[in-house]
Design a protein around this motif. Sequence first.
Motif, PDB file in Angstrom:
ATOM      1  N   VAL A  21       0.833  -1.207   0.000  1.00  0.00           N
ATOM      2  CA  VAL A  21       0.000   0.000   0.000  1.00  0.00           C
ATOM      3  C   VAL A  21       0.871   1.262   0.000  1.00  0.00           C
ATOM      4  N   ILE A  22       2.089   1.148   0.507  1.00  0.00           N
ATOM      5  CA  ILE A  22       3.023   2.280   0.426  1.00  0.00           C
ATOM      6  C   ILE A  22       3.413   2.544  -1.031  1.00  0.00           C
ATOM      7  N   VAL A  23       3.768   1.489  -1.761  1.00  0.00           N
ATOM      8  CA  VAL A  23       4.177   1.704  -3.153  1.00  0.00           C
ATOM      9  C   VAL A  23       2.982   2.160  -3.996  1.00  0.00           C
ATOM     10  N   GLU A  24       1.793   1.683  -3.656  1.00  0.00           N
ATOM     11  CA  GLU A  24       0.594   2.150  -4.355  1.00  0.00           C
ATOM     12  C   GLU A  24       0.371   3.642  -4.094  1.00  0.00           C
ATOM     13  N   ALA A  25       0.624   4.069  -2.850  1.00  0.00           N
ATOM     14  CA  ALA A  25       0.487   5.488  -2.527  1.00  0.00           C
ATOM     15  C   ALA A  25       1.469   6.322  -3.343  1.00  0.00           C
ATOM     16  N   TRP A  26       2.712   5.834  -3.463  1.00  0.00           N
ATOM     17  CA  TRP A  26       3.681   6.589  -4.279  1.00  0.00           C
ATOM     18  C   TRP A  26       3.223   6.644  -5.737  1.00  0.00           C
ATOM     19  N   ALA A  27       2.728   5.534  -6.258  1.00  0.00           N
ATOM     20  CA  ALA A  27       2.286   5.512  -7.658  1.00  0.00           C
ATOM     21  C   ALA A  27       1.140   6.486  -7.909  1.00  0.00           C
ATOM     22  N   ARG A  28       0.341   6.749  -6.879  1.00  0.00           N
ATOM     23  CA  ARG A  28      -0.809   7.647  -7.018  1.00  0.00           C
ATOM     24  C   ARG A  28      -0.550   9.016  -6.402  1.00  0.00           C
ATOM     25  N   ARG A  29       0.721   9.340  -6.190  1.00  0.00           N
ATOM     26  CA  ARG A  29       1.090  10.559  -5.467  1.00  0.00           C
ATOM     27  C   ARG A  29       0.548  11.830  -6.109  1.00  0.00           C
TER      28      ARG A  29
END
Length: 333
Positions: A21-29
């Motif tokens: 979910v952290i990497v997903e957050a970065w992808a949707r930053r």
Amino acid sequence: MTVAAPLAVSLGDPAGIAPEVIVEAWARRVEEGLAPFFVVGGASVLRAAAATRGIDLPIALISSPLDASAFATALPVLGDEDCAPSPGMPTLGGARLALHSLTLATALALSGEAGAVVTGPIAKSKLAEVGFTQPGQTEFLADACGVPHGDAVMMLAGPSLRTVPLTVHEALAAVPGLVTRELIERKARIVAHALARDFGLAAPRIAITGLNPHAGEDGRMGTEDRDIIAPAIAALRAEGLAVTGPHPADALFAAHERAHYDVALCMYHDQALIPIKTLDFDQGVNVTLGLPIVRTSPDHGTAFAIAGKGTASAGAMIAAIRMAGQCAARRAS
């Protein structure tokens, strides 16, 4: 969003859903308008999580939060502490990484090198095996900040509702004996101060629930509401705080009632958490009030059962990062 320093994100247990979910957050930053953040440790774990979700994840290994300017084009990861990816299977190596990540992220927020700390969910039993002595991350943060545990106040916040449990991880049978005027007044003051400082509410409206059904019905269903909660509310109102209650909890969370307050101070754990998880489960944020630093966390656990399957919602992590950035920006202004 502009903050004085980038946000520090602790990895949480690397075998849980936090890395994905952290990497997903970065992808949707960009679409989510997130403030710049960096993750403390776990580069290989984050790469594996990104592969699980089909995310093209450039990683920038950094040695200082000052290097988090790479955020626009890569996920900054501070330090080379790491472990082998093992989704759904917690290990002692993963627990050591989680503890390192939490410790350093907190220290960087305290030093001002990070604008806030966003904590990934942990497995307390595994952490205890590697030297973690506190009941949870909130108490860890309180100890690191030199704040008494009772003054580190948990608030659950979502788009529809904010709630604060007066008593937290206590057996229901013990709750009536723990509800005191002093506790209600102290927590309400902490909540009012934090909502003004970090959430921009100059005069926050606090609704306080009753303990018993129908708020006791003037003593017919229990005397705590009449003899303890109501006098505490009167004292807080005399101080100028916008406090109401005691409210029957069975009606307080209806949509038309929520329009009349900014936060509900509830008497026990489930009274506060059931409504927030019903209304805002995928966007719920755990905020620790009363600290000298900003701390948020997604309001969910490690979810080992679905880790590595690419199905975990990133909504709560995104909301936690967004809220941390907003609060940090207010403190910096």
